[in-house]
Design a protein around this motif. Sequence first.
Motif, short mmCIF file in Angstrom:
data_model
loop_
_atom_site.label_atom_id
_atom_site.label_comp_id
_atom_site.label_asym_id
_atom_site.label_seq_id
_atom_site.Cartn_x
_atom_site.Cartn_y
_atom_site.Cartn_z
N SER A 77 0.81 -1.22 0.00
CA SER A 77 0.00 0.00 0.00
C SER A 77 0.84 1.28 0.00
CB SER A 77 -0.96 0.01 1.19
OG SER A 77 -0.22 -0.02 2.40
N ASP A 78 2.13 1.18 0.34
CA ASP A 78 2.98 2.38 0.35
C ASP A 78 3.78 2.52 -0.95
OD1 ASP A 78 4.81 0.32 0.70
OD2 ASP A 78 5.77 1.21 2.46
N ALA A 79 3.33 1.83 -2.01
CA ALA A 79 3.99 1.90 -3.32
C ALA A 79 2.93 2.10 -4.40
CB ALA A 79 4.78 0.63 -3.58
N LEU A 112 3.61 7.88 0.01
CA LEU A 112 4.21 6.69 -0.59
C LEU A 112 5.68 6.58 -0.19
CD1 LEU A 112 2.70 6.86 -4.18
CD2 LEU A 112 1.97 5.42 -2.28
N LYS A 113 6.18 5.37 -0.18
CA LYS A 113 7.59 5.11 0.13
C LYS A 113 8.41 4.83 -1.12
CE LYS A 113 6.98 5.35 4.57
NZ LYS A 113 7.00 6.70 5.06
N TRP A 114 7.75 4.26 -2.16
CA TRP A 114 8.48 4.00 -3.39
C TRP A 114 7.54 3.92 -4.58
CZ3 TRP A 114 8.48 -1.03 -5.86
CH2 TRP A 114 7.85 -2.04 -5.13
N ILE A 115 8.15 4.05 -5.78
CA ILE A 115 7.41 4.01 -7.04
C ILE A 115 7.99 2.86 -7.87
CG2 ILE A 115 6.81 5.25 -9.15
CD1 ILE A 115 7.38 7.86 -7.60
N ASN A 116 7.11 2.08 -8.46
CA ASN A 116 7.48 0.95 -9.29
C ASN A 116 7.30 1.29 -10.77
OD1 ASN A 116 7.97 -2.04 -9.69
ND2 ASN A 116 5.96 -1.82 -10.67
N ALA A 117 8.33 1.03 -11.56
CA ALA A 117 8.23 1.14 -13.01
C ALA A 117 8.35 -0.26 -13.60
CB ALA A 117 9.33 2.04 -13.56
N GLY A 134 16.71 7.99 -11.47
CA GLY A 134 17.19 7.38 -10.24
C GLY A 134 16.54 6.06 -9.88
N PHE A 135 15.74 5.50 -10.77
CA PHE A 135 15.13 4.19 -10.53
C PHE A 135 16.22 3.12 -10.60
CE2 PHE A 135 11.41 6.61 -11.40
CZ PHE A 135 10.30 5.88 -11.00
N ASP A 153 9.78 -9.61 -22.33
CA ASP A 153 10.23 -9.58 -20.94
C ASP A 153 10.01 -8.17 -20.43
OD1 ASP A 153 11.05 -12.21 -21.10
OD2 ASP A 153 13.17 -11.73 -21.40
N LYS A 154 9.88 -8.04 -19.12
CA LYS A 154 9.71 -6.73 -18.50
C LYS A 154 10.77 -6.55 -17.42
CE LYS A 154 5.15 -5.26 -19.25
NZ LYS A 154 4.07 -4.61 -18.56
N ARG A 155 11.26 -5.34 -17.31
CA ARG A 155 12.22 -5.00 -16.26
C ARG A 155 11.48 -4.20 -15.20
NH1 ARG A 155 17.45 -3.81 -18.54
NH2 ARG A 155 18.00 -3.12 -16.46
N LEU A 156 11.74 -4.52 -13.95
CA LEU A 156 11.14 -3.82 -12.82
C LEU A 156 12.18 -2.88 -12.23
CD1 LEU A 156 9.31 -6.82 -11.16
CD2 LEU A 156 8.37 -5.13 -12.75
N LYS A 157 11.81 -1.62 -12.08
CA LYS A 157 12.68 -0.62 -11.50
C LYS A 157 11.95 0.06 -10.35
CE LYS A 157 15.58 0.51 -15.47
NZ LYS A 157 16.88 0.43 -14.82
N ARG A 158 12.72 0.47 -9.36
CA ARG A 158 12.15 1.03 -8.12
C ARG A 158 12.81 2.37 -7.83
NH1 ARG A 158 11.06 -1.75 -2.54
NH2 ARG A 158 11.44 -0.01 -1.16
N TYR A 159 11.96 3.34 -7.43
CA TYR A 159 12.45 4.65 -7.00
C TYR A 159 12.01 4.83 -5.54
CZ TYR A 159 13.33 9.63 -6.75
OH TYR A 159 13.81 10.87 -6.39
N ASP A 160 12.98 4.91 -4.63
CA ASP A 160 12.68 5.14 -3.23
C ASP A 160 12.51 6.62 -2.97
OD1 ASP A 160 12.71 2.44 -2.30
OD2 ASP A 160 14.90 2.46 -2.50
N LEU A 161 11.40 6.97 -2.34
CA LEU A 161 11.09 8.39 -2.10
C LEU A 161 11.79 8.90 -0.87
CD1 LEU A 161 7.40 8.06 -3.11
CD2 LEU A 161 9.03 9.59 -4.17
#
Length: 161
Positions: A77-79, A112-117, A134-135, A153-161
């Motif tokens: 819930s925080d993403a 939010l704590k982070w964002i997912n791409a 910065g992901f 294929d998909k790549r998952l990237k994360r951005y921490d807030l």
Amino acid sequence: MITVRKPIPLDHADMARLLNDIIVEGGTTALTRPVTGSDLSEWVASDPERSAWHVALDAQERIVGFQWIEPAPDLPSDAADIATFVQIGQTGLGIGSALFDATRAASRAMGLKWINANIRADNEGGLIYYQSRGFQDYGVIEGYTLGSGEIVDKRLKRYDL
């Protein structure tokens, strides 16, 4: 000069046209069927408490890009997931940067704590864009089937807030 604001209902048809051009070109979005202004209206209204939408406008007040974050069932819930679309031929002009500045601020304001791409592995421009914001890579989805039946294929990237 790029300005960013929240979209209004009159923007939805222009947003759909921009997105449809990207869908038709192919190779950068998991979306495979055309969308309408009504589709965009439904998406924008679907979860206004936990999503944030922004449009980028050029000096003539034309929409040249848009971005949104929204919750996803496979995220805590925080993403939130992020999606970014810039008019074909207009990348590299600061549109994505301006959009992400607004989205990042909205994400923080929402707690939010982070964002997912979640990016197609063959979308070189998208991978570069999110990396430049910065992901960080954190996972891969192999063999994802698009609505068209194409497998990518998909790549998952994360951005921490």
